[in-house]
Design an enzyme around this catalytic site. Structure first.
Site, PDB file in Angstrom:
ATOM      1  N   LYS A  78      -0.001   3.511  -2.635  1.00 57.41           N
ATOM      2  CA  LYS A  78      -0.965   4.692  -2.614  1.00 57.41           C
ATOM      3  C   LYS A  78      -0.401   5.927  -2.623  1.00 57.41           C
ATOM      4  CE  LYS A  78      -4.548   1.812  -0.509  1.00 57.41           C
ATOM      5  NZ  LYS A  78      -3.785   0.305  -0.160  1.00 57.41           N
ATOM      6  N   SER A 103       0.692  -1.298  -0.087  1.00 54.86           N
ATOM      7  CA  SER A 103       0.031   0.170   0.079  1.00 54.86           C
ATOM      8  C   SER A 103       0.849   1.247   0.089  1.00 54.86           C
ATOM      9  CB  SER A 103      -1.096  -0.077   1.170  1.00 54.86           C
ATOM     10  OG  SER A 103      -2.070  -0.820   0.897  1.00 54.86           O
ATOM     11  N   SER A 109      -6.074   2.706   4.651  1.00 55.53           N
ATOM     12  CA  SER A 109      -5.393   2.141   3.556  1.00 55.53           C
ATOM     13  C   SER A 109      -6.575   1.408   2.732  1.00 55.53           C
ATOM     14  CB  SER A 109      -4.301   0.997   3.950  1.00 55.53           C
ATOM     15  OG  SER A 109      -3.491   0.955   2.836  1.00 55.53           O
TER      16      SER A 109
END
Length: 429
Positions: free
Chosen positions: A89, A86, A144
Site C-alpha cells: 500500500k 499490505s 489497512s
C-alpha cells in the site's frame, strides 16, 4: 548436391543452441547489474565496518538504510522476492496520493466496493456514505482498509488502471523486484516485492508531507453514517504501543502488513539525533509482535553503528528525478542472474544470451534457431512455475485466510469497529 549439403532441422537447432556458448567463450563475463550495488545481490548478511548485529533474527529478508543519504548500512537477502502483504500500500500511496485534494468529497457506490477479496482487512466504508479523500487515506494507512483502497482506485479510473500505474511507478522508482497484481497487497498469484523495493517505496513516500502525516497518525475519527463516527487506531504497534509492544522512541511510521501467505511484513522509519533510518523486515518466523521486535532491534543497531558502518549498497533515485537507469549487463558464464538483476523471467525483458555478430548468413540462421529454443524453454519454465505456484496457492483456504487477516490487521485491535468511541480529531505522534 543440394540435398547432401542441407542440414537437418534437428542439426540446425542443435548447432544454434551451442553457438551462443561458443561465441561468448572468449569474452570476459560481466556480472549482472544489481539495483543498489553488487553486494545487495548476494544472499546472506551484508555488513561492513560495524559489528554487533542483533542475534536470532528470523526474517527471510531485511534491510537497514539511511533515509537522507540512501546508504544501505546492512542487509539480508535484500532483493529476495517475497509476498509483500499490505506494505504494498506504500506503492499505492506513492502512485495515487497526489491525484486528489484532501478535502475532496466522494459518495461511495456499491460498484466501488465490488471485487474486494474475501478476508480483507476493512476500515468500514459503506455504500451511500460520503467521505473526504483524507478520511479514505486514513482508512488506508491506519486500518489497512482494502475497502478504502478500492474506493480510491475506482476514483482513479478503476482497479486495473491503478495496478498499471503502480507497476509503472515501481519501474520509475527502479523497484524491479516488484510485480503488482492488486492495489491492496492481498495474496494473489505473482504479487511480489522485496525488502529493497519496499524501502524504496517508504523513502519516496516520506518525502511527501501528506504521506508523512497519514503514516504518523495514531488514531482518527471515521464516518459511520448518519453523522456518527467511530475511532480507528493505527495497526502499527511500534507507533501505538498496542498488544504489549512498547512504542519506539522517534518512530515516524511507515506501514505494516499481514496475510496468511506472506506472514508479517513491516517497513518502519525513526528519527534520532537528526538521523532518520529506514528498516524493512519481511516474513519473520515468529508471529505476533515478532516483526516489530526485529525491526526495533535493527533500528537500535542502526542508530548505534550508523557512524561506523560502511555502506554495502544504496537506495537508488527515481528515474523521473534524475536517477540513472539501471541496465543489466548479461553474464555469459552465470547459470542464473544475481538477485535483483533484470533477469530472464516470465514477464521480464532482459536476456542472459550474449551478443552475436560479424558472422554472416549462416550465423543468422543459427541464431534464429537459438531464439526458437529459448522461446520454447521460456514457455516451459513459465508453465512449470505457474503450475507449482498455483498448487501452493490452492492450499491457502480463503475462509481461514480471512479470519487470520482480519484478526491480524483489522479485527481485534483496540478501537476497531463502529461505536468504539469518539474523539476530537486525530492523535498524532
Amino acid at each position: 548436391m543440394r540435398d547432401s549439403s542441407r542440414l537437418s532441422r534437428r542439426a540446425v537447432l542443435g548447432l544454434a543452441a551451442a553457438a551462443p556458448l561458443a561465441a561468448a567463450a572468449p569474452v570476459s563475463a560481466s556480472p549482472a547489474t544489481v539495483i543498489g550495488g553488487e553486494r545487495l545481490g548476494r544472499s546472506g548478511v551484508q555488513v561492513s565496518g560495524a559489528s554487533g548485529l542483533p542475534k536470532k533474527l528470523t526474517a527471510r529478508a531485511w534491510l537497514v538504510a539511511d533515509h537522507e543519504s540512501g546508504e544501505v548500512l546492512a542487509a539480508y537477502n535484500a532483493h529476495r522476492r517475497l509476498a509483500p502483504a499490505s506494505t504494498l500500500k506504500m506503492l499505492f500511496a506513492d502512485t495515487v496520493l497526489k491525484k486528489f485534494e484532501r478535502a475532496e468529497r466522494h459518495t461511495v457506490t456499491a460498484d466501488d466496493l465490488v471485487g474486494i477479496p474475501a478476508g480483507s482487512s476493512l476500515v468500514g466504508v459503506q455504500a451511500g456514505t460520503t467521505y473526504t479523500v483524507e478520511q479514505l487515506w486514513l482508512g488506508v494507512f491506519l486500518r489497512s482498509g482494502n475497502d478504502a483502497v478500492h474506493v480510491l482506485s475506482h476514483m482513479n479510473g478503476g482497479v486495473a488502471e491503478t495496478v498499471a500505474q503502480m507497476q509503472a511507478k515501481a519501474e520509475d522508482l527502479q523497484a524491479l523486484d516488484t510485480h503488482v497484481v492488486s492495489p491492496d497487497g492481498f495474496d494473489h498469484k505473482g504479487q511480489l516485492s522485496s525488502a529493497y523495493d519496499l524501502t524504496l517505496f517508504a523513502r519516496h513516500g516520506l518525502a511527501d508531507a501528506d504521506f508523512r502525516d497519514y503514516c504518523a497518525t495514531r488514531t482518527a475519527d471515521f464516518p459511520a453514517g448518519r453523522k456518527k463516527t467511530f475511532q480507528i487506531q493505527n495497526t502499527d504497534r511500534l507507533l501505538t504501543g498496542a498488544w504489549g509492544m512498547e512504542t519506539y522512541d522517534g518512530l515516524i511510521g511507515v506501514k505494516n502488513g499481514f496475510t496468511s501467505h506472506a506472514g508479517n511484513t513491516f517497513t518502519g522509519a525513526a528519527t534520532r539525533g537528526g538521523r532518520t533510518l529506514l528498516v524493512t523486515v519481511m516474513h519473520p518466523k515468529s508471529g505476533g509482535n515478532g516483526v516489530y521486535e526485529e525491526t526495533a532491534k535493527l533500528l537500535d543497531w542502526g542508530f548505534a553503528h550508523a557512524a561506523s558502518a560502511k555502506p554495502v549498497g544504496t537506495l537508488v533515485d527515481p528515474i523521473s528525478e534524475g536517477g540513472a537507469p539501471a541496465t543489466a549487463t548479461p553474464s555469459a558464464a552465470a547459470a542464473k542472474p544475481a538477485a535483483g538483476a533484470r533477469a530472464s523471467t516470465a514477464g521480464g525483458h532482459s536476456s542472459s544470451w550474449g551478443l552475436l555478430g560479424g558472422a554472416g548468413g549462416a550465423v543468422a540462421l543459427l541464431a534464429g534457431g537459438a531464439v526458437a529454443l529459448r522461446t520454447r524453454r521460456r514457455r516451459t519454465e513459465a508453465g512449470t512455475e505457474a503450475k507449482a505456484e498455483g498448487k501452493a496457492n490452492a492450499k491457502v483456504k480463503t475462509k481461514a485466510e480471512g479470519k487470520a487477516n482480519a484478526k491480524a490487521e483489522a479485527g481485534k485491535e483496540p478501537g476497531a469497529g463502529a461505536g468504539a468511541g469518539e474523539t476530537n480529531g486525530r492523535d498524532r505522534r
